[in-house]
Motif scaffolding. Structure first.
Motif, PDB file in Angstrom:
ATOM      1  N   SER A  97      40.521  49.029  42.599  1.00  0.00           N
ATOM      2  CA  SER A  97      39.509  48.997  41.539  1.00  0.00           C
ATOM      3  C   SER A  97      39.800  47.943  40.481  1.00  0.00           C
ATOM      4  O   SER A  97      39.207  47.964  39.404  1.00  0.00           O
ATOM      5  N   SER A  98      40.704  47.005  40.773  1.00  0.00           N
ATOM      6  CA  SER A  98      41.035  45.978  39.785  1.00  0.00           C
ATOM      7  C   SER A  98      41.727  44.799  40.451  1.00  0.00           C
ATOM      8  O   SER A  98      42.171  44.883  41.599  1.00  0.00           O
ATOM      9  N   PHE A 150      41.242  42.094  35.772  1.00  0.00           N
ATOM     10  CA  PHE A 150      39.850  41.800  36.087  1.00  0.00           C
ATOM     11  C   PHE A 150      39.238  42.972  36.837  1.00  0.00           C
ATOM     12  O   PHE A 150      39.942  43.743  37.503  1.00  0.00           O
ATOM     13  N   ASN A 151      37.926  43.086  36.745  1.00  0.00           N
ATOM     14  CA  ASN A 151      37.212  43.997  37.623  1.00  0.00           C
ATOM     15  C   ASN A 151      37.111  43.359  39.005  1.00  0.00           C
ATOM     16  O   ASN A 151      37.359  42.163  39.175  1.00  0.00           O
ATOM     17  N   SER A 155      34.974  39.709  36.845  1.00  0.00           N
ATOM     18  CA  SER A 155      34.788  39.736  35.390  1.00  0.00           C
ATOM     19  C   SER A 155      36.035  40.307  34.733  1.00  0.00           C
ATOM     20  O   SER A 155      36.701  41.193  35.283  1.00  0.00           O
ATOM     21  N   ARG A 157      38.423  42.445  32.433  1.00  0.00           N
ATOM     22  CA  ARG A 157      38.394  43.786  31.863  1.00  0.00           C
ATOM     23  C   ARG A 157      39.213  43.846  30.578  1.00  0.00           C
ATOM     24  O   ARG A 157      38.742  44.319  29.553  1.00  0.00           O
ATOM     25  N   CYS A 158      40.432  43.347  30.640  1.00  0.00           N
ATOM     26  CA  CYS A 158      41.285  43.369  29.457  1.00  0.00           C
ATOM     27  C   CYS A 158      42.478  42.450  29.669  1.00  0.00           C
ATOM     28  O   CYS A 158      42.715  41.954  30.779  1.00  0.00           O
ATOM     29  N   ASP A 200      42.056  50.337  29.568  1.00  0.00           N
ATOM     30  CA  ASP A 200      40.946  49.390  29.700  1.00  0.00           C
ATOM     31  C   ASP A 200      40.785  48.520  28.462  1.00  0.00           C
ATOM     32  O   ASP A 200      40.050  47.518  28.502  1.00  0.00           O
ATOM     33  N   THR A 201      41.471  48.859  27.386  1.00  0.00           N
ATOM     34  CA  THR A 201      41.426  48.034  26.171  1.00  0.00           C
ATOM     35  C   THR A 201      42.665  47.162  26.019  1.00  0.00           C
ATOM     36  O   THR A 201      42.852  46.504  24.996  1.00  0.00           O
TER      37      THR A 201
END
Length: 819
Positions: A97-98, A150-151, A155, A157-158, A200-201
């Motif tokens: 998932s990443s 990244f996703n 893109s 993510r953090c 995620d932050t």
């Protein structure tokens, strides 16, 4: 600049493995039968994933497999207000998932601040505590390490930026798909190793200290029971999710890689036995995940050069063979199985980061690849693309003719990029598909042994004679058994034809050095140079010589001086025979005669100056004794000459400026015109049996364009045949030298093998290239016979007459049996 410096330094680096011996359980070498898909033609079929046939016409059908390509360049964050100078992506992995990358950035520092820092470090200026802290903070701000998440669509993510005192070892996936990191902290009061989750932050949560502060690792996996397996060079650790260490294994030969195969976990290792530093055994060890111990026998692979290409799948091992992504069972030793043929894509498949490949259900694939030289705007900034492949319902190239290009060492970035560019062009009538003979044997093209190449060359030769070989033969120019009308077309007719090449814009003498009896069967696209180079005061100001000249030079040397550094019998013999073996074999008449004055002189020379030790043993001795390299031995007068392999513009300048620039590039001895020996780093030929010779020539001609020549040299090394391309490359190298030489640190430049590169250097280079009249050629099967027989003479066990007699008889039988 850093990336370029790393490339420069790597040219002179060797590896050292002081590792104990290992007893291995040998497994069968993987030889691919593949799971081939085929495209039908009017008369025959050709596999886009493996075996091929060139008799008859072949076209792409709509039903042939094809994978849609989606590429996304990943955008990495930089610090606010900073100008990025270099970026190094240490690792990048695709999880469920990443996508997680470990990145190091360097930012520009104003010259005045950098000068002040250097002066302070050298004790030339003094600063009070506040000034020192401010300057230190400013310098620290010029570099940062980040974990970028990244996703799966690319893109961002953090981004997590560790403190200066924190070093992230690796990232891995938690049991619920969360991103976790193993990191060390080296502050005065908080030193230790920790496991944490990145939110995620971009914040660390769920942090646990590892109970053993010595733990480190390049890879980590979360096991089904929630425990964590951590692997690093020389170490394997099993710990709980809370950081409690269950077990730690210290074994120097462990490489730091983990593989899951059929539900079991294995680690990869490499060990050396004996005194030969190059004799390293690659093996797998099974991990008992309940205890963290290694269990059972070490399972050795027969190919010890596989490690860089191995891919850890969800439950199997894969390889990027250059022809396909292939599943390979190195534990049971079963055959390789191609799962994705690159021929079924329009994807640049070189530069793939093997650790990033993820094989998805439903015939989908994701991976990360480094941008090629033509795609990347800066050599100092690592840039990557996320690549996704998904199988299409129909093939968009339906109707195009199929041309099979076969050879070894095909997975080269520049070549693959131009191959893909050619195939994507809708105006082209043909589609080039690749057959890599090395990958069929589970081998890497650039690490093939003489025995490997003997087997491959004989197989390819039989394929070509029978009409089942490729249309375009690539990278077999040294193997002269192919250079007959029964196998290949004379390319001179195409060079001088209506769709030909302008010989005036090329180094035509180099091309003609590859001719056999006036016919050009295999043409070099790019080339390297090889031969002896020596101090002009000792060997004379010469650009070529014969074996008689070489013998006379030996006799004229002073007693204390050696002719050249030590080289194994085998290596020296192969080099010297390269200019003579072609005259010893007549494939048309099936005649062999190594009983010539030249060959006898070569054998005597090798006996006197060669060594009975292997190259690996000589390398080990040089490491242990801190022996200077051969260039320094020539510079200091310990030897008169050295064997020189000129593989780049930069290395040419480094060698050419030895002995104050008074160096003669005499080459290897040859009869008649000689000079340095050309060796094609990339070559092509057209099969006599090709159904599409004009289309095959169109592709070969395409590779002589200036841009293609420049990029091939940038990626593959060597020198171009296109004169304009050489000028472009020389200008670039000259600018690089001037930039590196700004600070005047000549010692640093010498350590990095960077030497003066100006108009005189260019003129000297062109003169040496213009004097080339011979190419390197051999017959690997015949050479194996020579390598087996010759040591008996070198060691004094048999006479030269007996050895040559045996070589002639055995070689004649091989040549006769080829048909």
């Amino acid at each position: 600049m850093r990336k370029m410096m790393e490339k420069v330094l790597s040219l002179g680096m060797c590896f050292s493995l002081a590792i104990p011996a290992v007893a291995c359980s040998n497994k069968k070498a993987t030889e691919s039968s593949g799971t081939d898909t085929t495209v039908s033609g009017s008369d025959t079929e050709v596999s886009t994933g493996g075996a091929s046939t060139v008799s008859g016409e072949k076209v792409v059908k709509e039903t042939d497999p094809y994978y849609q390509l989606t590429e996304t360049e990943l955008d990495f964050p930089v610090a606010d207000g900073q100008t990025l100078q270099s970026r190094k992506i240490d690792s990048i992995r695709i999880f469920s998932s990443s996508i997680v990358a470990l990145v190091r950035n360097e930012y520009e520092v104003p010259a005045d601040i950098l000068g002040k820092w250097i002066s302070f470090q050298m004790g030339q200026i003094k600063l009070d505590a506040d000034e020192e802290r401010q300057l230190t903070d400013r310098i620290n701000a010029s570099t940062d390490s980040r974990v970028v998440v990244f996703n799966t669509d690319g893109s961002i993510r953090c981004s997590y930026k560790p403190e200066v005192t924190t070093s992230v070892h690796c990232a891995f996936e938690g049991p619920n798909g969360e991103v976790k990191v193993l990191y060390g902290k080296y502050a005065e009061n908080t030193s230790g190793v920790f496991i944490a989750t990145i939110s995620d932050t971009g914040e660390l949560t769920d942090t646990h200290e590892v109970t053993d502060s010595n733990v480190y690792g390049d890879e980590a996996v979360t096991l089904p029971d929630g425990n964590i397996l951590i692997a690093g060079p020389g170490m394997l650790t099993l710990c709980g999710a809370d950081g409690n260490v269950i077990n730690r294994v210290n074994e120097q030969s462990l490489s730091g890689r983990i593989f899951r195969i059929d539900g079991e976990y294995y680690v990869l290792g490499r060990e050396v036995s004996g005194t030969d530093i190059l004799d390293a055994k690659l093996y797998f060890s099974k991990v008992d995940t309940s205890t963290g111990n290694l269990t059972g026998e070490k399972i050795c692979t027969e190919n010890n050069n596989l490690e860089p290409s191995l891919i850890a799948g969800e439950d199997a091992v894969y390889m990027n063979t250059g022809e396909a992504l292939a599943k390979v069972d190195l534990i049971k030793g079963s055959d390789m199985e191609n799962t994705l043929s690159w021929n079924d894509t329009d994807c640049v498949h070189s530069g793939i980061r093997e650790s990033s490949v993820r094989i998805l259900p439903g015939e989908e694939y994701s991976f990360i690849r480094d941008l090629s030289p033509s795609e990347n705007t800066s050599e100092d900034i690592d840039s990557v693309k996320l690549v996704h492949l998904k199988k299409e319902a129909s093939n968009p190239h339906a109707g195009k003719n199929i041309i099979v290009l076969g050879g070894t060492d095909i997975d080269n970035p520049a070549f693959v990029e131009h191959l893909v560019e050619y195939n994507r062009d809708p105006s082209k009538k043909s589609r080039i598909i690749v057959k890599d003979y090395a990958s069929e044997k589970g081998l890497l093209g650039n690490t093939l042994t003489t025995e490997n190449m003997s087997e491959i060359a004989d197989k390819v030769y039989l394929d070509m004679r029978s009409g089942t070989g490729p249309d375009i033969l690539m990278n077999f120019s040294p193997y002269m058994q192919f250079d007959t009308d029964d196998v290949l077309l004379d390319l001179n007719q195409y060079i001088d034809g209506a769709q030909g090449l302008d010989r005036g814009v090329l180094f035509d003498n180099v091309i003609r050095s590859f001719e056999k009896d006036g016919k050009l069967y295999q043409i070099p696209i790019t080339f390297t140079m090889m031969g002896f180079a020596g101090n002009s005061d000792l060997i004379g100001d010469r650009s070529s010589w014969t074996m008689t000249d070489l013998s006379g030079t030996m006799e004229s040397l002073k007693d204390h001086m050696q002719m050249m550094p030590q080289m194994s019998w085998n290596s020296l013999l192969k080099l010297l025979l390269g200019n003579y073996v072609g005259s010893c074999i007549d494939y048309g008449k099936k005649e062999v005669n190594f009983d010539t004055p030249e060959v006898r002189k070569i054998m005597e020379f090798v006996k006197q100056y060669g060594s009975s030790k292997t190259d690996g043993e000589l390398l080990t001795e040089s490491f242990n004794s801190l022996q200077m390299d051969q260039r320094e031995m020539v510079n200091t007068g310990l030897v008169a000459m050295m064997d020189t392999q000129l593989f780049s513009l930069q290395y040419f300048a480094y060698i050419a400026n030895s002995c104050g620039g008074e160096l003669s590039f005499a080459g290897y001895p040859a009869d008649g015109e000689g000079g340095m020996t050309a060796n094609a780093s990339l070559s092509m030929a057209i099969s006599k049996n090709s159904a599409y010779p004009e289309e095959a020539w169109e592709f070969i001609k395409y590779m002589y364009g200036k841009d293609q020549q420049v990029s091939c040299v940038n990626a593959w090394g060597g020198f171009p045949l296109n004169r304009e391309a050489l000028d472009v490359l020389c200008q670039k190298q000259q600018a690089f030298y001037e930039e590196m030489a700004k600070d005047g640190d000549t010692m640093m430049l010498d350590q990095m093998m960077i030497s003066r590169f100006d108009e005189n250097t260019v003129a000297d280079l062109k003169k040496i290239i213009g004097n080339i009249h011979v190419c390197y050629e051999t017959d690997p099967t015949v050479m194996m016979i020579i390598e087996e027989e010759a040591p008996a003479f070198f060691s004094g066990q048999r006479s030269l007459d007996d050895v040559i007699h045996n070589i002639n008889n055995r070689a004649k039988q091989v040549v006769s049996e080829r048909g």
